[in-house]
Design an enzyme around this catalytic site. Structure first.
Site, mmCIF file in Angstrom:
data_model
loop_
_atom_site.group_PDB
_atom_site.id
_atom_site.type_symbol
_atom_site.label_atom_id
_atom_site.label_comp_id
_atom_site.label_asym_id
_atom_site.label_seq_id
_atom_site.Cartn_x
_atom_site.Cartn_y
_atom_site.Cartn_z
ATOM 1 N N LYS A 80 0.871 -1.178 0.000
ATOM 2 C CA LYS A 80 0.000 0.000 0.000
ATOM 3 C C LYS A 80 0.905 1.225 0.000
ATOM 4 O O LYS A 80 2.079 1.143 0.381
ATOM 5 C CB LYS A 80 -0.862 -0.020 1.279
ATOM 6 C CG LYS A 80 -2.113 0.794 1.201
ATOM 7 C CD LYS A 80 -3.312 -0.002 0.737
ATOM 8 C CE LYS A 80 -4.544 0.875 0.671
ATOM 9 N NZ LYS A 80 -5.749 0.130 0.346
ATOM 10 N N GLY A 176 -21.684 5.670 6.302
ATOM 11 C CA GLY A 176 -20.978 6.098 5.095
ATOM 12 C C GLY A 176 -21.711 5.681 3.839
ATOM 13 O O GLY A 176 -21.792 4.492 3.518
ATOM 14 N N ASN A 179 -18.972 5.864 -2.350
ATOM 15 C CA ASN A 179 -18.928 5.026 -3.559
ATOM 16 C C ASN A 179 -19.382 3.600 -3.279
ATOM 17 O O ASN A 179 -20.144 3.017 -4.041
ATOM 18 C CB ASN A 179 -17.502 5.000 -4.116
ATOM 19 C CG ASN A 179 -17.122 6.342 -4.686
ATOM 20 O OD1 ASN A 179 -17.951 7.031 -5.278
ATOM 21 N ND2 ASN A 179 -15.879 6.745 -4.483
HETATM 22 P P1 NAD Z 1 -15.877 7.210 -0.186
HETATM 23 O O1 NAD Z 1 -14.945 8.287 0.253
HETATM 24 O O2 NAD Z 1 -16.513 7.285 -1.521
HETATM 25 O O3 NAD Z 1 -17.077 7.063 0.868
HETATM 26 C C1 NAD Z 1 -16.916 7.185 2.240
HETATM 27 C C2 NAD Z 1 -18.134 7.913 2.764
HETATM 28 O O4 NAD Z 1 -18.073 7.927 4.181
HETATM 29 C C3 NAD Z 1 -18.206 9.366 2.313
HETATM 30 O O5 NAD Z 1 -19.489 9.645 1.819
HETATM 31 C C4 NAD Z 1 -17.894 10.149 3.591
HETATM 32 O O6 NAD Z 1 -18.562 11.411 3.632
HETATM 33 C C5 NAD Z 1 -18.416 9.212 4.648
HETATM 34 N N1 NAD Z 1 -17.814 9.377 5.973
HETATM 35 C C6 NAD Z 1 -16.541 9.681 6.317
HETATM 36 N N2 NAD Z 1 -16.404 9.709 7.646
HETATM 37 C C7 NAD Z 1 -17.618 9.405 8.158
HETATM 38 C C8 NAD Z 1 -18.119 9.270 9.478
HETATM 39 N N3 NAD Z 1 -17.357 9.466 10.542
HETATM 40 N N4 NAD Z 1 -19.420 8.941 9.640
HETATM 41 C C9 NAD Z 1 -20.228 8.761 8.566
HETATM 42 N N5 NAD Z 1 -19.807 8.885 7.304
HETATM 43 C C10 NAD Z 1 -18.533 9.200 7.099
HETATM 44 O O7 NAD Z 1 -15.048 5.852 -0.007
HETATM 45 P P2 NAD Z 1 -15.437 4.427 -0.588
HETATM 46 O O8 NAD Z 1 -14.677 4.185 -1.828
HETATM 47 O O9 NAD Z 1 -16.906 4.271 -0.558
HETATM 48 O O10 NAD Z 1 -14.782 3.478 0.514
HETATM 49 C C11 NAD Z 1 -15.404 3.315 1.773
HETATM 50 C C12 NAD Z 1 -14.553 2.388 2.630
HETATM 51 O O11 NAD Z 1 -14.424 1.112 1.982
HETATM 52 C C13 NAD Z 1 -13.131 2.890 2.869
HETATM 53 O O12 NAD Z 1 -12.725 2.470 4.155
HETATM 54 C C14 NAD Z 1 -12.315 2.145 1.820
HETATM 55 O O13 NAD Z 1 -10.964 2.000 2.196
HETATM 56 C C15 NAD Z 1 -13.046 0.801 1.823
HETATM 57 N N6 NAD Z 1 -12.878 0.039 0.592
HETATM 58 C C16 NAD Z 1 -13.289 0.571 -0.585
HETATM 59 C C17 NAD Z 1 -13.138 -0.167 -1.754
HETATM 60 C C18 NAD Z 1 -13.640 0.376 -3.080
HETATM 61 O O14 NAD Z 1 -13.829 -0.433 -4.013
HETATM 62 N N7 NAD Z 1 -13.893 1.676 -3.206
HETATM 63 C C19 NAD Z 1 -12.550 -1.429 -1.719
HETATM 64 C C20 NAD Z 1 -12.157 -1.978 -0.478
HETATM 65 C C21 NAD Z 1 -12.334 -1.216 0.666
#
Ligand code: NAD
Length: 349
Positions: A80, A176, A179
């Protein structure tokens, strides 16, 4: 502090500190293990309070990628990277290109992709200066695949904990609606679950209210909701000494990386009688999809089969945890380490 003394240092093979003064780049690349294949894992851009925080984060995230890739049966190791800075203010093409040059110099030991603060457009920029970038236009947005795997993990948890084959009428609190979270909400809504959501961005929570009949609550209230399932889909470290006592759900299953603030919190959850679906097991769907770029072949039907297979993989972990009366996170970590050790033994023979 010496990096070898960091609590998250787990015999990582390599940690590279990257500095390009001209581009304003401060980045760290951590390669945890390359036994099963080249290290693969996204690049995060975040305004870390200190370099030590950034080191701790990248070490932990890299180890989780080794475990995720091993348990997803991908011929990949774990790595990472983090770029230190505010993605909204400090991100620009020059900085991204400077970072990509460091990735290129590693000659394929580490493949990078998107993560928090680094989007698909940024990945395109990275690919201008490095051959070792994945999650590009061929494989598309990984989020729906991540969410589908997370949904399968939730189904497995419901089967194990509640003895049910369907989610109809179950209450789920989703933290949250980004995405991944918005797809998790979609799949849960389609399966007949009732949703309570929270997001620090009001418009994101509203999206779930308008599209999936969700009820929105303020972010700090999401933990104590009277629900069957708590699904963390925002940031890591949210299962900790403050939040675990608030949980009323009997299942925790979400897509966020590194949900447990520390490994010991897995035991705390276990002792409360809550079933925890290990994050890196059920959020592997995006990686299963995006890794098609690394291997140079992509078949979405095969990817979906493997993502759906996360249901069985998660159930197996629950079964072992039950037999041994151990926290699920410890069982998953052991299984992943065993796969890596088996790979090491094979290489030696
Ligand atoms: P993102 O940034 O699109 O969405 C995260 C959401 O959480 C945002 O809308 C943000 O406003 C909200 N948020 C942040 N802090 C918060 C809190 N304290 N309380 C409530 N909401 C809060 O990110 P994502 O791509 O949706 O990823 C979400 C999680 O999943 C992350 O931890 C990421 O590492 C993990 N993840 C994502 C993927 C992927 O395919 N995108 C793959 C594996 C893991």
């Amino acid at each position: 502090m010496c990096i070898f003394d960091n609590s998250e240092y787990d015999n990582h093979e390599q940690v590279l500190f990257c500095r390009d003064e001209d581009a304003g780049l401060f980045a760290i690349i951590a390669i945890h293990d390359t036994t099963l294949g080249p290290a693969a894992g996204g690049c995060r851009m975040w305004s870390y309070v200190s370099i030590e925080d950034a080191v701790t984060d990248v070490l932990r995230l890299a180890q989780a990628m080794s475990y995720k890739n091993a348990l997803a049966d991908l011929p990949l190791g774990g790595g990472k990277s983090v770029i230190i800075g505010d993605p909204n203010k400090d991100k620009n093409e020059k900085l991204l290109i400077a970072f990509a040059r460091f990735v290129q110099r590693l000659g394929g030991q580490y493949y990078t992709a998107e993560d928090v603060g680094i989007g698909i457009n940024d990945v395109e920029v990275l690919s201008q200066a490095s051959d070792y970038v994945f999650g590009l236009v061929t494989t598309g947005d990984p989020s729906p695949f991540t969410a589908r795997g997370c949904f399968e993990g939730i189904r497995a948890a419901v089967k194990n904990k509640l003895g049910r084959d369907h989610l109809k009428g179950l209450k789920v609190a989703v933290q949250g609606v980004g995405n991944v979270g918005r797809y998790v909400c979609k799949y849960l809504h389609e399966a007949g679950a009732k949703l309570i959501v929270a997001d620090v961005k009001a418009e994101s929570a509203t999206y779930a209210v308008e599209n999936f009949e969700a009820k929105a609550v303020t972010p700090h209230k999401i933990y104590a909701q009277d629900v069957d399932i708590f699904s963390p889909c925002a940031m890591g470290g949210i299962l900790n000494d403050d939040t675990i006592p608030q949980l009323k759900a009997s299942i925790v299953a979400g897509a966020a990386n590194n949900q447990l603030a520390e490994a010991r919190h897995g035991r705390l959850i276990h002792n409360k009688g809550i079933l925890y679906a290990p994050d890196y097991v059920i959020n592997a769907g995006g990686m299963l999809n995006a890794s098609g770029d690394i291997f140079g072949k992509y078949d979405v039907t095969q990817v979906m089969e493997r993502v759906t297979g996360l249901y069985d993989a998660t159930l197996r972990i629950f079964e072992v945890a039950e037999q041994e009366n151990r926290p699920t996170n410890e069982v998953a970590d052991d299984l992943a380490r065993q796969k890596i050790e088996a790979g090491k033994a094979l290489k030696k023979s």
